[in-house]
Each structure stands twice: as structure tokens, then as C-alpha cells.
Design a protein around this motif. Structure first.
Motif, mmCIF file in Angstrom:
data_model
loop_
_atom_site.group_PDB
_atom_site.id
_atom_site.type_symbol
_atom_site.label_atom_id
_atom_site.label_comp_id
_atom_site.label_asym_id
_atom_site.label_seq_id
_atom_site.Cartn_x
_atom_site.Cartn_y
_atom_site.Cartn_z
ATOM 1 N N GLY A 33 -0.503 4.699 4.550
ATOM 2 C CA GLY A 33 -0.244 4.064 3.967
ATOM 3 C C GLY A 33 -0.356 3.486 2.761
ATOM 4 O O GLY A 33 -1.447 3.590 2.011
ATOM 5 N N PHE A 34 0.618 3.140 1.738
ATOM 6 C CA PHE A 34 0.098 3.107 -0.147
ATOM 7 C C PHE A 34 1.043 1.935 -0.523
ATOM 8 O O PHE A 34 2.731 1.236 0.247
ATOM 9 C CB PHE A 34 1.142 4.154 -0.567
ATOM 10 C CG PHE A 34 0.585 5.979 -0.132
ATOM 11 C CD1 PHE A 34 -0.751 5.991 -0.583
ATOM 12 C CD2 PHE A 34 1.206 6.234 1.178
ATOM 13 C CE1 PHE A 34 -0.926 7.435 0.132
ATOM 14 C CE2 PHE A 34 1.082 7.396 1.926
ATOM 15 C CZ PHE A 34 -0.663 8.216 0.892
ATOM 16 N N CYS A 35 0.799 1.374 -1.356
ATOM 17 C CA CYS A 35 1.692 -0.065 -2.011
ATOM 18 C C CYS A 35 2.172 1.469 -3.383
ATOM 19 O O CYS A 35 1.232 2.288 -3.840
ATOM 20 C CB CYS A 35 0.352 -0.847 -2.654
ATOM 21 S SG CYS A 35 -0.323 -1.686 -1.232
ATOM 22 N N ALA A 36 2.767 0.492 -4.583
ATOM 23 C CA ALA A 36 3.416 0.432 -5.596
ATOM 24 C C ALA A 36 2.399 0.579 -6.577
ATOM 25 O O ALA A 36 1.622 -0.081 -6.600
ATOM 26 C CB ALA A 36 4.904 -0.707 -5.671
ATOM 27 N N GLY A 37 2.180 2.070 -7.287
ATOM 28 C CA GLY A 37 1.711 1.980 -8.058
ATOM 29 C C GLY A 37 1.213 2.452 -8.323
ATOM 30 O O GLY A 37 -0.081 2.985 -8.741
ATOM 31 N N VAL A 38 0.181 2.689 -6.648
ATOM 32 C CA VAL A 38 -1.308 3.104 -6.608
ATOM 33 C C VAL A 38 -1.399 4.767 -6.650
ATOM 34 O O VAL A 38 -2.583 4.928 -6.459
ATOM 35 C CB VAL A 38 -1.774 2.873 -4.839
ATOM 36 C CG1 VAL A 38 -1.226 3.663 -3.399
ATOM 37 C CG2 VAL A 38 -3.327 2.585 -5.089
#
Length: 86
Positions: A33-38
Motif C-alpha cells: 500500500g502507498f500514500c499520496a506523494g510517497v
């Protein structure tokens, strides 16, 4: 596994790859999973890549990668049959 072999993908606050999952038929093997901007940041585009290491269950696997884009929804590749050799 790489998302965007042909195209790069934005990593903006409202448009980014939230997750990449790997399935063997209907069984989830791994997920990232990823967060925005990472992955690259606002206004940047890139190919999203993740490496999964899994223990195979059987001699043949039918692998499918699925990613979720916050703007376009689910994307799924064509299944790939893999033979496990010892």
C-alpha cells in the motif's frame, strides 16, 4: 512487479496508485500500500514498482497483478502461468 511499463503514473494528492496486489488465482499472496506523494511527489510521474517474495503453494501458479488507482479504479493484468522448479 511494475505498474506503468508503457506509461508513467502521477503521484498527486488526488491521483496516485494506492495499492498493488499479487494473486494466485483467487488467493491473495501479497499486497503493498502507498500514500499520496510517497513514491515521487506532487506533479511527478513515474513507474510504480514493487518486489514480492512468496512461498509457492504447488508446482504451478497462475499469477495476476492488480493495482488500485485513486482516479481510475482497479487495473488487472492478464494472468501469467508460472511453473515452480526445485
Amino acid at each position: 512487479m511494475r505498474v506503468g511499463n508503457e506509461y508513467t503514473h502521477p503521484d498527486d494528492l488526488d491521483h496516485y496508485i494506492r495499492s498493488i496486489a499479487l494473486y494466485n488465482r483467487e488467493t491473495l499472496l501479497a499486497e503493498a500500500g502507498f500514500c499520496a506523494g510517497v513514491l515521487s511527489g506532487q506533479g511527478q510521474k513515474r513507474q510504480v514498482e514493487v518486489t514480492f517474495q512468496v512461498v509457492p503453494a504447488g508446482k504451478k501458479l497462475e499469477l495476476t497483478a492488480v493495482c488500485y488507482c485513486t482516479k481510475h479504479g482497479l487495473w488487472e493484468c492478464d494472468p501469467v502461468e508460472v511453473t515452480v522448479e526445485e
